[in-house]
Design an enzyme around this catalytic site. Structure first.
Site, PDB file in Angstrom:
ATOM      1  N   TRP A   1       1.810   1.505  -3.411  1.00  0.00           N
ATOM      2  CA  TRP A   1       1.335   2.463  -4.162  1.00  0.00           C
ATOM      3  C   TRP A   1       1.232   3.618  -4.144  1.00  0.00           C
ATOM      4  O   TRP A   1       0.711   4.141  -5.462  1.00  0.00           O
ATOM      5  CB  TRP A   1       0.194   1.796  -3.897  1.00  0.00           C
ATOM      6  N   HIS A   2       1.278   4.072  -3.269  1.00  0.00           N
ATOM      7  CA  HIS A   2       1.863   5.850  -3.341  1.00  0.00           C
ATOM      8  C   HIS A   2       2.319   6.448  -3.997  1.00  0.00           C
ATOM      9  O   HIS A   2       2.530   8.030  -4.391  1.00  0.00           O
ATOM     10  CB  HIS A   2       0.904   6.311  -1.880  1.00  0.00           C
ATOM     11  N   GLY A   3       3.106   5.523  -4.299  1.00  0.00           N
ATOM     12  CA  GLY A   3       4.894   6.755  -4.735  1.00  0.00           C
ATOM     13  C   GLY A   3       6.109   5.867  -5.206  1.00  0.00           C
ATOM     14  O   GLY A   3       5.902   5.021  -4.204  1.00  0.00           O
ATOM     15  N   GLY A  38       1.108  -1.404   0.265  1.00  0.00           N
ATOM     16  CA  GLY A  38       0.048  -0.092  -0.087  1.00  0.00           C
ATOM     17  C   GLY A  38       0.898   1.131  -0.237  1.00  0.00           C
ATOM     18  O   GLY A  38       0.966   2.226  -0.558  1.00  0.00           O
ATOM     19  N   GLY A  39       1.680   1.171   1.194  1.00  0.00           N
ATOM     20  CA  GLY A  39       3.115   2.602   1.107  1.00  0.00           C
ATOM     21  C   GLY A  39       3.499   2.770  -0.037  1.00  0.00           C
ATOM     22  O   GLY A  39       3.473   3.807  -1.370  1.00  0.00           O
TER      23      GLY A  39
END
Lengths: 505, 434
Positions: free
Chosen positions: A324-326, A321-322
């Protein structure tokens, strides 16, 4: 095209509404869906028409795969599973190339001293969001959970402009049935009010906080060391900025969709009121949490394969998830940090009944809220800092390792401290940030005021508490005037008339 | 609930919302038009209401963009604050054009900005004459940029107006929260009006500007102010005040800087534009005080400045070879060590003013007169230009001029050893802090 732009607010949105509702009024319901799809593609192509050549084929290929893998008469056609896998790999591959190729090449070169060259790849807007939507659709099509397969509906589901750029990550179950509904005009009033609230949050509140956060984080990236007050003011300003940015954008997305009679899921529910980190993730980016839970955590085994496996699944899911943010290590660290928070929170929940008999009281709840908030702020430092080194330097300043300097506004109150010589007055930054955070902590959120629960009447955290009748939205003149004023203030704040003073001039 | 008696239908709700919106925006626009805090339209100029416009001074680019359109000049002066302060339109060089001359220079101007303002001015009225004042930091192949108050949406183009430019330009400024705030501040400030340091022809009036109450020049004295600017310049050159903001972490760019966007490339565009439009262009390199040159030398910037001069000469030589039938564009370098630029500072503690400089960066009008005298070959008996001020730079002279400047530099360092030592110490101290 951004929601907070003149082109969108004054031209695209009004024209789109006229076309869409005009067609609906004429009884051309399917034509209105086609028009909305084309308008959404125009919206996407406004930024860079070339990326329509990415979005449109992906829609067609995913739809073709979905029709092929959906079970007929409860049986899968031969090769469905392979096709599903290929579909997922294709979507992840496209995301990987556009979002992560430069990251991997850079790290490969650093690790092995290689000199691989890859031209800078521009990230297509919204690719992280529509990739997840299509993967969920494919998986559910394979599982036989998609009731109707229609190319036009699917095209609009992927490209529907209110959710295309920054979410929410809509599930087909929530959206597709609405494309066949005939009503919708009654939502326009609610939609324009929602949109006005969101626009004000973005251009007035978030951007005010950004004026204090951005220069200080940039200064750290340029090698400047902040003192304790400066570091906290930067971190809290960014905490407020991100809150109102995301909250505002979520409100604008819901509002824009409502104006077309479409109800998007709630994505943001007063996350800083969370009393634990588990609670936080039920309030912050709710649809991402839901996707990661349903399509990553549970398929990995969730919490059904023992405690160690549960924690391993949790850590993997949150790091993913982390990431996915960048495409940066600081996002991986942020994801890992939240994974550890969640693991601790789950461990505490398991341990607490053994050491404390009474249910959680007011003090414990408040303590939980305070700890959660500080933990989230620490996480945002990694999320915002230029890199992990800068984040660590900022955190080091936040614990006082680099001393305290008194900003001009607080110099009289802190006579024993040296005067700070920074461009940003940390006293003013703290005051603005705390004022904004008070709103986040104490005020009801927009969906509470609007009594809005999303497409499936999903109960989200924060929904239960009521709001006073004075704040509760109803289609009355007072609310219409308020909406007009909010829109006016937001429109007047969309652009700045910047000052420039050179040297002492 | 009482209010529920007034439940609206969709059209009623939208009508009230949009009506409120239009009323609010109209009221704000009307107030902003009347108060006109940035000097955009000058419909009303009333003492005690809006005649004094302090917000204008912090938005000079914006003000001048509208002012140059209103004044329709045929001759303009482009440059930075040095040119803004030093060059006057009442000089004999503008004979016949005095009333059609406008000083379009502004603080910290970049070549990119100057190019856009040149096009904007020419779109408003056909220009005949342009004087371009360059500072040494313009002579670089680094990318040219724009300052925060540069707003291309308010600038016209000789190619015609873009669709919707009125909405994105003037109307956006009128229906704007910053403008509203400035309007309210303008009304509130009328009781504290100060003399305007803007001449009608765009020049910044040094004697008014530097003698304002609270101004460091007046408060601490010219010598102390000179020292303060030296320190600021050292900070500017060592810390890179003008550096671009740091963006979020991304992989290092593999795309090289676009040479078409460099500072020198924009000078080239200015040259090309003036040639294409038959505008008489004259270029000079500004005469800052020798202290500025010593700071540049101490920070190691001198070789780059000299190469920049060579590159500019090369651009002009190329232009001359393309236009053999026309007069070559003249370039005069005033930035070297001369009897003017090496003017002795008042003693520490003195309140005596210097004859030629406000500070090490900004020269006085008399020096600006010398510049115009040389650029236009004006021979004034009352104002003889020192022979060592301003050297024509061409392919034939550039190396000789640079060599001569080295010799003059050496001589200056011998004469002013204490000054040079102090400046070098300042640079070293700043480098250690970095």
């Amino acid at each position: 095209m951004l929601f907070h732009s003149y082109a969108f607010v004054l031209v695209f949105l009004p024209l789109s509404l006229l076309i869409y509702h005009g067609l609906r009024g004429a009884g051309l319901q399917r034509t209105s869906i086609l028009a909305l799809t084309l308008l959404s593609l125009f919206f996407y192509g406004w930024w860079n028409p070339v990326y329509l050549l990415l979005l449109a084929p992906l829609v067609l290929i995913n739809f073709a795969i979905a029709t092929r893998i959906a079970p007929r008469d409860a049986h899968h056609a031969a090769g469905s599973r392979t096709l599903l896998t290929l579909g997922i790999v294709m979507n992840v591959g496209v995301l990987g190339y556009f979002k992560y190729a430069n990251f991997f090449v850079g790290n490969f070169n650093t690790l092995l001293g290689a000199d691989l060259f890859l031209a800078q790849v521009l990230l297509p807007l919204g690719i992280s969001f529509f990739t997840f939507q299509k993967i969920a659709f494919l998986v559910d099509a394979y599982r036989g959970k998609v009731e109707r397969l229609d190319l036009l509906d699917f095209s609009l589901f992927v490209s529907f402009f209110p959710q295309l750029i920054a979410g929410p990550i809509v599930h087909h179950r929530e959206l597709l049935p609405q494309f066949r509904q005939k009503d919708g005009v009654q939502y326009v009033m609610m939609g324009i009010t929602f949109f006005a609230f969101g626009l004000v949050k973005k251009v007035l509140l978030a951007d005010s906080a950004a004026a204090y956060a951005t220069p200080q984080f940039d200064a750290v990236a340029a090698g400047v060391t902040l003192d304790l007050l400066g570091a906290w003011s930067a971190a809290l300003a960014y905490t407020a900025q991100l809150y109102f940015d995301f909250s505002g954008y979520s409100d604008m997305a819901i509002g824009a969709a409502l104006m077309f009679g479409i109800r998007l899921p709630v994505n943001f529910a007063s996350p800083y009121k969370a009393t634990s980190i588990i609670d936080f993730w039920q309030r912050w980016h709710i649809t991402l949490s839901r996707f990661l839970r349903d399509y990553v955590y549970i398929p990995l085994g969730g919490n059904h394969r023992g405690v160690p496996r549960r924690y391993a699944n949790l850590i993997f899911t949150m790091i993913l998830g982390g990431f996915w943010h960048g495409a940066a290590w600081s996002f991986v660290i942020w994801g890992g940090l939240h994974a550890s928070y969640l693991a601790l929170n789950h461990a505490w929940r398991a341990l607490r009944p053994r050491i404390l008999c009474s249910p959680a009281g007011g003090l414990e709840v408040r303590l939980g809220q305070a700890i959660t908030f500080v933990a989230v702020v620490v996480g945002w430092v990694f999320f915002r800092a230029a890199d992990a080194r800068c984040a660590m330097q900022m955190l080091s300043s936040m614990v006082g390792s680099n001393g305290i300097a008194a900003p001009a506004s607080l110099h009289a109150l802190l006579p024993g401290f040296p005067l700070a010589h920074t461009g940003i007055d940390s006293g003013a930054a703290l005051a603005i940030s705390l004022a904004l955070l008070l709103v986040a902590w104490l005020a009801p959120n927009t969906q509470q005021m609007m009594n809005y629960s999303g497409p499936l009447e999903v109960q989200v955290a924060g929904r239960a508490s009521g709001v006073s009748s004075w704040l509760a939205w109803r289609p009355i003149p007072r609310m219409a005037v308020l909406t007009g004023c909010l829109l006016g203030i937001a429109l007047m704040s969309l652009s700045k008339v910047s000052e420039f003073l050179y040297f002492q001039f | 609930m009482k209010q529920d008696n007034y439940l609206l239908n969709t059209l009623g709700y939208l009508a009230i919302t949009i009506g409120t919106l239009i009323t609010l925006l109209s009221a704000v626009a009307t107030l902003n038009v009347l108060v006109d805090p940035f000097g955009i339209n000058w419909l009303v100029a009333k003492e005690g209401f809006n005649a004094y416009k302090p917000a204008m001074y912090a938005r000079v680019r914006l003000y001048k963009a509208f002012e140059v359109t209103r004044r329709k000049p045929q001759a303009i002066i482009l440059g930075t604050s040095r040119t803004h302060l030093g060059l006057r339109c009442s000089h004999e060089a503008w004979a016949g054009l005095e009333d059609r001359c406008y000083n379009l220079a502004f603080d910290g101007a970049t070549t990119r900005e100057m190019y856009h303002y040149l096009r904007h001015a020419h779109a408003g009225s056909r220009l005949q004459l342009v004087v371009l004042g360059l500072d040494t930091y313009h002579l670089t192949s680094a990318p040219s940029f724009t300052r925060p108050d540069f707003d291309e949406r308010v600038l016209d183009s000789p190619d015609g107006r873009l669709p919707g430019q009125f909405i994105s330009g003037k109307l956006r400024l009128l229906v704007n929260m910053d403008t509203l705030r400035a309007s309210l501040e303008t009304i509130a400030s009328q009781g504290h009006a100060e003399p305007s340091w803007f001449a009608a022809n765009g020049q910044r009036l040094g004697p008014v500007f530097f003698h304002r109450e609270g101004e460091h020049f007046l408060e601490f004295g010219p010598r102390a102010y000179f020292d303060e600017i030296d320190r600021l310049e050292v900070g500017f050159q060592t810390e890179g005040v003008a550096r671009a903001p740091v963006k979020r972490s991304r992989p290092p760019s593999t795309v090289p800087a676009d040479p078409e966007e460099s500072s020198l490339a924009y000078i080239q565009r200015i040259i090309t534009f003036c040639r294409a439009e038959n505008i008489d262009l004259r270029i000079f390199i500004t005469p800052s005080h020798a202290h500025q040159l010593e700071i540049a030398a101490a920070t190691g910037a001198e070789p780059a400045i000299e190469n920049g001069k060579r590159e500019l000469v090369r651009l002009l030589a190329m232009d001359a070879s393309r236009h053999r039938d026309l007069r070559p564009i003249r370039l005069i370098d005033f930035s070297g060590y001369s009897s003017i630029t090496t003017e002795t500072l008042p003693v520490v503690g003195s309140r005596d003013e210097m004859r030629f400089y406000w500070d090490s960066s900004h020269f006085k009008e008399i020096v600006g007169d010398y510049v115009l005298d040389r650029l236009f070959d004006v021979d004034s008996a009352a104002r003889p230009v020192p022979s060592d001020l301003g050297m024509d730079l061409t392919s034939d002279t550039v190396e000789a001029v640079l060599a001569w400047q080295h010799r003059e530099q050496f001589a200056y360092r011998g004469r002013s050893a204490a000054d040079v030592h102090k400046l070098r110490s300042l640079v070293q101290a700043a480098a250690v802090r970095e």
